[in-house]
Structures are given as structure tokens and as C-alpha cells.
Scaffold this active site. Structure first.
Site, PDB file in Angstrom:
ATOM      1  N   ARG A  41       0.804  -1.224   0.000  1.00  0.00           N
ATOM      2  CA  ARG A  41       0.000   0.000   0.000  1.00  0.00           C
ATOM      3  C   ARG A  41       0.843   1.284   0.000  1.00  0.00           C
ATOM      4  O   ARG A  41       0.319   2.376  -0.166  1.00  0.00           O
ATOM      5  CB  ARG A  41      -0.972  -0.009   1.186  1.00  0.00           C
ATOM      6  CG  ARG A  41      -2.193  -0.862   0.915  1.00  0.00           C
ATOM      7  CD  ARG A  41      -3.020  -1.093   2.157  1.00  0.00           C
ATOM      8  NE  ARG A  41      -2.390  -2.064   3.059  1.00  0.00           N
ATOM      9  CZ  ARG A  41      -2.858  -2.385   4.252  1.00  0.00           C
ATOM     10  NH1 ARG A  41      -3.952  -1.801   4.712  1.00  0.00           N
ATOM     11  NH2 ARG A  41      -2.235  -3.284   5.000  1.00  0.00           N
ATOM     12  N   ARG A  61      29.224  22.284   5.166  1.00  0.00           N
ATOM     13  CA  ARG A  61      29.080  20.844   5.004  1.00  0.00           C
ATOM     14  C   ARG A  61      30.446  20.154   5.057  1.00  0.00           C
ATOM     15  O   ARG A  61      31.472  20.824   5.239  1.00  0.00           O
ATOM     16  CB  ARG A  61      28.393  20.545   3.659  1.00  0.00           C
ATOM     17  CG  ARG A  61      29.213  21.023   2.483  1.00  0.00           C
ATOM     18  CD  ARG A  61      28.421  20.992   1.173  1.00  0.00           C
ATOM     19  NE  ARG A  61      29.200  21.569   0.097  1.00  0.00           N
ATOM     20  CZ  ARG A  61      29.940  20.876  -0.759  1.00  0.00           C
ATOM     21  NH1 ARG A  61      30.004  19.559  -0.664  1.00  0.00           N
ATOM     22  NH2 ARG A  61      30.637  21.473  -1.708  1.00  0.00           N
ATOM     23  N   LYS A  63      33.152  23.925   2.818  1.00  0.00           N
ATOM     24  CA  LYS A  63      33.185  22.453   2.805  1.00  0.00           C
ATOM     25  C   LYS A  63      34.512  21.978   3.368  1.00  0.00           C
ATOM     26  O   LYS A  63      35.560  22.422   2.905  1.00  0.00           O
ATOM     27  CB  LYS A  63      33.029  21.941   1.368  1.00  0.00           C
ATOM     28  CG  LYS A  63      32.893  20.442   1.295  1.00  0.00           C
ATOM     29  CD  LYS A  63      33.587  19.841   0.102  1.00  0.00           C
ATOM     30  CE  LYS A  63      35.004  19.442   0.414  1.00  0.00           C
ATOM     31  NZ  LYS A  63      35.706  18.803  -0.684  1.00  0.00           N
TER      32      LYS A  63
END
Ligand code: UD1
Ligand code: MG
Length: 469
Positions: A18, A337, A355
Site C-alpha cells: 500500500r 558541510r 566544505k
């Protein structure tokens, strides 16, 4: 049966059709809810139960399920899905014949609380039960197995498809969580038959088998039906996420965190936040994030796997897999990041990307820069539009900028390069070789001014003007 050995089985081999996924390699129980797979919630709740064995029965989408279960549960495989009773049989090589109690849960009930499972164990042991079923009273019992009682105790469970007559009106239903006497469970599984409407080995038929042996079978009625909700489709997934969001946000608010708009704060279950931190609207905080006290996070921020000190802010920014120290200021519109470390009192301003940068205490980079694979010392200023060019199309290189240095606006540092302490890079420079301590580097074409030349240029342009139609 106090101090009995405890075992657990999570049933998670089902297809989850489902969910209507186009992927046939993704199991339902690995779908994320606030960034955490459904089955991980169930394992978390079970972790509090002092278990000797935690077994996950996997099948459909096994690659994704086993990633969730690895290192936390013993995995057994049910290659063909012949019903919940058949799924439990797969755990026989590990559990058959063992003295103790076995709790069985489904992998798709993320809202189930550890406290409820502990209460279930307590009820089971205090009453000397051989089998206890977790039940609840459902306003709409359709789809659930119905609890049939006799003289207060449980006599059996009838599945929806097999109901007859007045059984349809029974409101007490099976939540799909049970504690069994382990030995009797595995003996009884051998007696299961598939002569039911679904043609499956129903685990729920074991309940009747226990009762017919004259063993003590009782139901423990849970207070909160929401907690029992199984996720079968994406509407239920969203509803469960809402319930979990409310639960997490309320816990944080009661512990001293201000959440200005709890409806738009999406905070994962493992996130820690200190007192007097303010979470502003439209903010998502996921993963193993630990945020200190007296910060302001948001509006419009995304943090995942971030460690952050106290008294800083992250405004309209995206911070992932990184560490922010004390009193660090980020944003608006920054992206941090790749294991970046922003040390105490540092400021990362507008439209910045960092970074894998170790950015020193008190240093500032306020505008429109990309810093990749670099170390920046303390008290250094990175001017507007600086680029640390770390990538030559094949390899990535590291650059170093010292302490109390100044990198003028619009400079490009071609990695690998070192700008030493107290050095000064003139604006607009392209730095390709090291700059020693205290030196000034200027690396750009020398300016030439031609007096009166501006008018000449304009005249020339007008003569050749192309009329627009
Ligand atoms: C089941 C119960 C029902 C209960 C309901 C609560 C049975 C027969 N019925 O119904 O009484 O009210 O849960 O939500 O158990 N599974 C396998 N292998 C299989 C079949 C199922 O691992 O071959 C797993 C599924 O992944 C799922 C669980 O067993 O986690 C229950 O199976 P499901 O088909 O969802 O049963 P329900 O119809 O929900
Ligand atoms: Mg189900």
C-alpha cells in the site's frame, strides 16, 4: 515469571504494497519518519527491555531493511511471505526450546513507546501470564484482529476476514504486540494451519492454541490508540510523522527549548537541544545533532548531524555534518558541510559555502565566498567573494590560511597554497604560490588609466549603434 530471559522478534518481511512505491528493493520499514527509518523506532523502544536476543525477520526489500537492522538485531530471512506465524517460525533456529519470554512486534509501528512495552512486561510477569496481548479499544475496529474474551481472559483472536456474526461488533482489537512463553510459542507454531480466509499461517491463531491448552492468556489494554498505529500507506506515514513531531517538540519545550511554531519545526528523535535555545519557524533539525543553550536557530534553517555550542545563531542556512563552536554566527544563506569545523566566536555571513574547512576562532568570512578543503587560523578576515579553488577537475587539494591574516575581496587561492600568519592578500589577487608570514601578496594586472579615453569609447559606440526595431 520474574527475571526470566527476554527475547524479541520484529516482524518486517511484509511487502508494504500500500506504500505504492515504484522501487521493489525498498522495504516499508526502511521508510524514514523525521529522518529515522520506521523499524529503528521499534528497535529503540525494545532496547529498553533488557533483551537476550533481538531478532528481525526480513524479506521483502531486505537490502534496505538489513541496513537498518545491522549491528542492532540478529537478522533472519523469510523468503516467501506466508503469514505472520510463518515469519515467527524463521526465528526457530535461534529461539526454539529456550526458557523465557518472547515479545513480538511489527516493524511498522514507530509510535510505540518503550514505557508501554515495559508496562506490558510488568503486567505479564506480575499476573503470571503465559501469553499477554497488547490490545486497545478501537472506535473503528475494521481491519484489526478482534479479541475474544471469556471470563475476563482471552480465548482467541479472530482476523477481520474470518469474522462471523456478532464478532464484527467487538471493539477490543489486537495491536500486534505480544509476549509469549517462548517454549510454548515455538511448540504451538508447529500446529498452525492455513485453513483461513487468507490462506496464511496466522500468528494470531497461536493465541487460541495457548488458551485451548488451558494456559493463562490475557490482554493488556493500552491507553493511547495512536501509539499502536501501524504504517500501511503514505497518508498514515504523514499522520505518524505529525504525531511524532508533536511528541518530540513537546518534550523539548518542556525541557526549556522555545519552539516558536511547533507545526513547522521538524526535529528528529535523536536531536538534543539545550535550554533557552529558540527554534524559529520552518526549521528542520535531523540526525545526531546536539545544539547547546541560548542559540537562535532559524527561521528557514536545515541542520543535520551538527554539533553546536552555546549562544550562537544559524539564520536561514543549511548546515550538515559539521561542528560549530561557542558563539558562532551563521547566515543568512550560508551552506556548511563536509565535516567543517567553525570554531568559537567565528562569523560566517551571507551566501557563504564552506566544505571541509577548519575555520579558526574569531575569524570572519562575511560575504559570497567558497572555501573548500582549507584551514583558516584565528582572527583572520576572508574578504567578500574569496574562492579557495580546491579542485582541478580530477583531484582535490588543501590550502592553509594562517592566523590574523587578511584575504582581500575577490581573491582566488589556487590549492594547494599556504598564506601564512599575518599575511595580506591584496583584493583581486590570484594566489598560486605560498605567501610568507607578514608578507603582502598582490597578484593581478597593474592598472593603466588613459585620460579622456572614456568619451572616445562612447563616441565610437554611438557611431556603430544598431537601431533596435
Ligand atoms: C496483524 C494481525 C492483526 C492485528 C494487526 C495489528 C495477524 C494475522 N494479524 O494484521 O490481528 O490486529 O496486525 O496491526 O498477524 N509479516 C511478515 N511475513 C509475512 C506476513 C507478515 O513478516 O509473511 C509481517 C508484516 O511485515 C507485518 C506483520 O507481520 O509487520 C503483520 O502482518 P500484516 O500483514 O500487516 O498483518 P495485519 O493484516 O496488519
Ligand atoms: Mg499490518
Amino acid at each position: 515469571m520474574a527475571n526470566a530471559e527476554r527475547y524479541a522478534i520484529i516482524l518486517a518481511a511484509g511487502k508494504g504494497s500500500r506504500m505504492k512505491s515504484r522501487r521493489d528493493d525498498v522495504s516499508k520499514v526502511s521508510f524514514p519518519l523525521l529522518g529515522v527509518p520506521l523499524m529503528a523506532y521499534v528497535m529503540d523502544a525494545l532496547d529498553a527491555c533488557s533483551l537476550e536476543h533481538l531478532i528481525a525477520v526480513l524479506g521483502f526489500g531486505g537490502a534496505t531493511s538489513s541496513k537498518v537492522a545491522e549491528g542492532r538485531a540478529e537478522i533472519v530471512w523469510q523468503k516467501e511471505q506466508k503469514g505472520s506465524g510463518h515469519a515467527v517460525m524463521m526465528a526457530a533456529p535461534i529461539l526454539e526450546g529456550k526458557e523465557g519470554e518472547t515479545i513480538i512486534c511489527c516493524g511498522d509501528t514507530p509510535l510505540l513507546r518503550a514505557e508501554t512495552l515495559q508496562n506490558l512486561f510488568e503486567f505479564h510477569e506480575k499476573n503470571g501470564n503465559d501469553l499477554t496481548v497488547l490490545t486497545f479499544i478501537a472506535e473503528n475496529p475494521k481491519g484489526y484482529g478482534r479479541i475474544v474474551r471469556k471470563s475476563g481472559l482471552v480465548e482467541g483472536i479472530i482476523e477481520q476476514k474470518d469474522l462471523v456474526g456478532e464478532q464484527h461488533d467487538i471493539k477490543e482489537v489486537n495491536a500486534g504486540v505480544y509476549i509469549f512463553d517462548n517454549k510454548v510459542l515455538f511448540d504451538s507454531l508447529k500446529l498452525l494451519k492455513t485453513d483461513n480466509a487468507a490462506g496464511e499461517y496466522y500468528l494470531t491463531d497461536v493465541i487460541g492454541i495457548f488458551a485451548s491448552k488451558g494456559l493463562k492468556v490475557d490482554g493488556y489494554v493500552a491507553e493511547d490508540p495512536v501509539e499502536m498505529s501501524g504504517i500501511n500507506d503514505r497518508v498514515q506515514l504523514a499522520a505518524a510523522a505529525k504525531a511524532m513531531q508533536k511528541r518530540i517538540n513537546e518534550r523539548l519545550m518542556l525541557s526549556g527549548v522555545t519552539i516558536e511554531d511547533p507545526d513547522t519545526a521538524y526535529i528528529g528523535p535523536y536531536v538534543q537541544i539545550g535550554a533557552d535555545t529558540i527554534i524559529k519557524p520552518n526549521t528542520t533539525i535531523l540526525g545526531r545533532t546536539a545544539i547547546g543553550s541560548e542559540n537562535v536557530i532559524g527561521p528557514n534553517s536545515y541542520l543535520e548531524n551538527v554539533t553546536m555550542g552555546d549562544e550562537g545563531f544559524v539564520l536561514s542556512s543549511h548546515v550538515v555534518d559539521s561542528t560549530l563552536g561557542q558563539k558562532v554566527q551563521v547566515g543568512p544563506y550560508a551552506r556548511i558541510r563536509g565535516n567543517a569545523v567553525i570554531r568559537d566566536d567565528a562569523h560566517i555571513g551571507n551566501f557563504m559555502e564552506l566544505k571541509n574547512v577548519d575555520f579558526g576562532s574569531g575569524s570572519k568570512a562575511m560575504h559570497l565566498s567558497y572555501l573548500g578543503d582549507a584551514t583558516v587560523g584565528e582572527g583572520t578576515n576572508i574578504g567578500c567573494g574569496t574562492i579557495v579553488a580546491n579542485y582541478d577537475g580530477v583531484n582535490k587539494f588543501h590550502s592553509e590560511i594562517g592566523s590574523r591574516a587578511f584575504v582581500g575581496s575577490g581573491s582566488t587561492l589556487i590549492s594547494p597554497v599556504k598564506v601564512d600568519d599575518e599575511a595580506f592578500v591584496a583584493a583581486g589577487s590570484t594566489i598560486t604560490s605560498d605567501v610568507e608570514k607578514g608578507a603582502m601578496a598582490i597578484a593581478r594586472g597593474r592598472q593603466v588609466n588613459k585620460p579622456g579615453y572614456a568619451a572616445k569609447l562612447r563616441e565610437k559606440a554611438l557611431k556603430t549603434k544598431i537601431e533596435s526595431k
